[in-house]
Structure formats: C-alpha cells, structure tokens
Design a protein around this motif. Structure first.
Motif, PDB file in Angstrom:
ATOM      1  N   VAL A 119      22.424   1.298 -19.628  1.00 42.83           N
ATOM      2  CA  VAL A 119      22.780   2.784 -18.785  1.00 42.83           C
ATOM      3  C   VAL A 119      21.730   3.907 -19.355  1.00 42.83           C
ATOM      4  N   HIS A 120      21.358   4.208 -18.133  1.00 46.28           N
ATOM      5  CA  HIS A 120      20.325   5.615 -18.155  1.00 46.28           C
ATOM      6  C   HIS A 120      21.117   7.026 -17.870  1.00 46.28           C
ATOM      7  N   ALA A 121      20.917   7.545 -18.982  1.00 47.94           N
ATOM      8  CA  ALA A 121      21.944   8.954 -18.960  1.00 47.94           C
ATOM      9  C   ALA A 121      21.239  10.043 -19.773  1.00 47.94           C
ATOM     10  N   ASN A 122      20.992  11.145 -18.922  1.00 50.45           N
ATOM     11  CA  ASN A 122      20.470  12.270 -19.755  1.00 50.45           C
ATOM     12  C   ASN A 122      18.923  11.920 -20.331  1.00 50.45           C
ATOM     13  N   GLY A 123      18.397  11.137 -19.490  1.00 51.70           N
ATOM     14  CA  GLY A 123      17.085  11.068 -19.861  1.00 51.70           C
ATOM     15  C   GLY A 123      16.913   9.782 -21.007  1.00 51.70           C
ATOM     16  N   ASN A 124      18.238   9.312 -21.633  1.00 54.40           N
ATOM     17  CA  ASN A 124      18.055   8.311 -22.551  1.00 54.40           C
ATOM     18  C   ASN A 124      18.530   6.978 -22.151  1.00 54.40           C
ATOM     19  N   ASN A 125      17.869   5.904 -22.929  1.00 53.16           N
ATOM     20  CA  ASN A 125      18.483   4.715 -22.581  1.00 53.16           C
ATOM     21  C   ASN A 125      19.253   4.174 -23.833  1.00 53.16           C
ATOM     22  N   ASP A 186      16.202   8.071 -27.967  1.00 53.95           N
ATOM     23  CA  ASP A 186      17.363   8.817 -28.865  1.00 53.95           C
ATOM     24  C   ASP A 186      17.018   9.502 -30.124  1.00 53.95           C
ATOM     25  N   LEU A 187      16.577  10.450 -30.105  1.00 55.18           N
ATOM     26  CA  LEU A 187      15.969  10.943 -31.552  1.00 55.18           C
ATOM     27  C   LEU A 187      16.885  11.118 -32.714  1.00 55.18           C
ATOM     28  N   GLY A 188      18.080  11.624 -32.105  1.00 56.43           N
ATOM     29  CA  GLY A 188      19.208  12.003 -32.928  1.00 56.43           C
ATOM     30  C   GLY A 188      19.483  10.740 -33.878  1.00 56.43           C
ATOM     31  N   THR A 189      19.685   9.689 -33.159  1.00 58.23           N
ATOM     32  CA  THR A 189      20.128   8.429 -33.883  1.00 58.23           C
ATOM     33  C   THR A 189      18.925   7.731 -34.587  1.00 58.23           C
TER      34      THR A 189
END
Length: 410
Positions: A119-125, A186-189
């Motif tokens: 799922v592609h959402a808010n620029g992230n996969n 996903d830089l946060g994770t």
C-alpha cells in the motif's frame, strides 16, 4: 509337617506418587513470579487499556465512532494472550528462534514492494493489505532484530574485544534489514531499528571505541537520507523555524495544533471525549499525535500518568537487565527497552515540538494493530526473561549455630 505360606505383599499404590507429581506441576504453574514480571505485565496492560480508551475518544468525531477502536481491540485481544504465552516460553526457545524469525520477518517486510499487496500512502511504501487487514510489517522487524542481535553477540561473547567479530555479521545483516525499510521511505522506523542495534551493542559490554564506530555510521546514514529527501528537509526546516505561524497552512499546521491541544488541556484537561482538536483540526489525532489528545482531554495529570507508566515499564526492564546472569537475556532486554521507551520519548518529543515530525507511533497507545501486537509480544519476551531471574529463598529454615565441642574431663 505342614508348611506355612507367607501371604504376598500387596504392591504399593502408585497414586501417592501421581498425586505428588501433580502437586509439583501445579506448584510450578502457580509459583510466585518476580516483582519485575508483575511490573512489566501490569504497565503493559494499563497502557494498552489506556490506549484503547484514548483511540475511542480521538476517533469518536467520525461517522463510525466504534469502527476504529473495534479493530484496535481485536489486536489487543490477540496480543494480550500472546504476551502471556510468550512469557511461558523458555530462553532456549528464543535463542533457537532468532535466525528463523529474522528471516521470516524480512521476507514479510519485502511484501510492501509487491504490487497488489503493498500500500502506497503519504509517499511511503510501508504497509500491506491482506484479507482486508492493513498491517505494517516493519513493526515485527523490531523484535526479531533485537532477538537476532542478542543471539549473535551471545555466541561471540568471548570475542567482543575484537572489532571484526562485533561487526561481522552484525553490521552487514542489520544494514540489509534496515535497507528494506528505507526502501519504503520509512525513516522513522529505520531510526528505531538503528536505536535497537545501538542499544543491544551497549548492553553487550563491547568496548567504547568499538561502540562509537557504529554510532557515527548510523548518524551519517540517517543524516544522508534526511538530506536526500526534499520532503524530509522541508519538515526539518519547518521544525527549526522559530516563526512557525508564518507557515501555518504548510508544514507547521500539524505541530502547531498538537501544541495547542496540549496547552488547551491545562492541568486537569477538558474532560474525556471533549477534545476540540480531534474535529479535523489535528491530523493523525489517533495515531502519532495521540499524546496531544491525552493532554487536551486529561490535562497535565493525564500526561504525567502516561509518563509514569512508561517509567515503571523501564524500571522493570532495567531490573531484568541488572539481575540476569545470561548475556543473551541482557542484550535482548536492552534492545527491547531502548525500542519501546526510546520510541515513546521520540513520539512525545515530536508532539512537544522538540523533534521534527517522524511518523513514529506511541507504543501500546497509538492506533495501529501491528504496532500494538509487536509491543505486546516484546513485553512477553521480557516477561519470559523475568521468570528466569534468580529468586531469593525466604522460606528456608534458619541455620542453627554450630555447637562448640565440650572438652572431655580428665
């Protein structure tokens, strides 16, 4: 002369032995657990229940007020029994499961790149959707990476003074695992995974100079990916902007409303369910900014309760780290503690505008079934480790003082 026969001696009844073994088995099941077990389990359950209440309150302004909390509740109903099942598993099981669990979780993470599933959402996969359920596979990488690093460093315990034995295979494999998350942007994770690796290295007892090299490399990699993305750079610059009101309708919109929600609650809050920001003013009110809703509705007191629960969780986990004699238990417990407590501090720091928006949920409390499930299973691993702690015997009879021999009379 008649001979008298001795009557046969009846065989001893085996029922007392069976009864004794049954009592021994029940005694093991209902044996008292260490205080660390009670502290970790109670705080995890309280934070989960608190989170369900706040998710219901934060989403009650929508058209289906109970839909979100029911989905979250399903994962809680699955995760809480799994936590206690994991608490009964021996340490040897977690050692054997380290490699297979990491490989399985990595393949699960790669599903985010499969068309039709990812799922592609808010620029992230970083999401997948299977059978109507939306999940974030990277959440399972946190626990499996902590277990794997703990097992590798445990096997090399006598070689940790040499940097090559610390770095191989730890750094290459960890880099590949983190790369699967960075591939989905996903830089946060990815930052949390780096924290887990650094926390495990710290509690393994490696020399400081060997620990600093991965720390510098991790900072360099995070800085590179932050600078390489125009979207992240824009958010970082808005965080550093002292006059954020000038960009109210831009990147400052969400951080400003998070601060206003906290400030509007005061000391005692507006009351449970009386938040104003949740009415489409604050984006991600039930996700990354659930702490702002806590502050608005329950005030400073509610925020202090949340912080106190995470502090108690950390105290119980650090007691496990301090009391254990097993390096594997110490390293994995350190990685899990750095993950859960560190992620909570980062999330709260984002709401307080001490950090830029990173998209990191608040453990146990934010909306997200995969995040809740992974945190509960990780708590179960800590509970399993807490059961292995040496217990002080208090029921032993007091030892009699030795008698002084009386010399014989001459």
């Amino acid at each position: 002369m008649a001979t008298t026969r001795t009557p046969p001696v009846p065989a001893p009844d085996a029922s007392p032995k069976r009864g004794l073994s049954a009592r021994v088995s029940l005694g093991r099941v209902f044996a008292p657990v260490p205080s660390e077990f009670l502290l970790i389990a109670s705080t995890a359950l309280l934070l989960t229940g608190f989170g369900l209440v706040m998710v219901l309150s934060a989403t009650s302004a929508g058209q289906s007020p109970y839909e979100t909390v029911i989905k979250q509740g399903v994962f809680a109903v699955i995760g809480i029994p799994l936590m206690f099942v994991a608490s009964r598993l021996p340490i040897s099981f977690w050692k054997k499961a380290a490699w297979p669990a990491l490989i399985l979780a990595t393949f699960f993470q790669l599903l985010v790149f499969v068309p039709g599933i990812g799922v592609h959402a808010n620029g992230n996969n970083n999401w997948i959707q299977i059978l109507g359920f939306q999940m974030q596979p990277a959440e399972f990488l946190k626990l499996t990476l902590a277990l794997w690093i703990g097992y590798v460093l445990y096997r090399k315990q006598t070689l940790l003074g040499l940097w090559r034995h610390v770095f191989i295979p730890l750094v290459p494999v960890s880099a590949l695992v983190i790369a699967t998350v960075l591939g989905g942007r996903d830089l946060g994770t990815a930052m949390i995974l780096v924290l887990i690796m650094l926390g495990a290295l710290f509690f393994s007892g490696v020399k400081l100079r060997i620990f600093l090299l991965p720390l510098v490399a991790a900072v360099a990699v995070v800085t590179f990916f932050a600078v390489a993305s125009p979207d992240r750079m824009r958010r970082i610059m808005s965080f550093l902007n002292t006059d954020c009101l000038a960009d109210y309708y831009g990147d400052c919109y969400q951080p400003l409303h998070g601060i206003w929600g906290l400030a509007g609650g005061g000391i005692f809050g507006l009351g449970l369910g009386n938040s104003k920001e949740k009415y489409d003013w604050l984006p991600a009110a039930a996700n990354d900014y659930i702490f702002a809703i806590v502050g608005e509705e329950l005030g400073l007191i509610g925020c202090a309760v949340v912080l106190a629960l995470f502090a108690l969780f950390a105290v119980g986990a650090f007691h496990v780290i301090r009391k254990t004699n097993d390096p594997f238990v110490r390293i994995v417990s350190g990685g899990i503690t750095v993950w859960i407590v560190g992620q909570a501090l980062i999330n709260i720091g984002v709401v307080l505008r001490l950090f830029p928006v990173l998209g990191v949920p608040l453990p146990f409390m934010s909306q997200g079934g995969t995040s809740l499930l992974s945190a509960l299973v990780a708590s179960g691993v800590l509970l399993s480790f807490a059961r292995s702690l040496p217990v002080k015997r208090t029921d032993a009879p007091p030892r009699r003082p030795a008698r002084t021999p009386v010399p014989a009379a001459r």
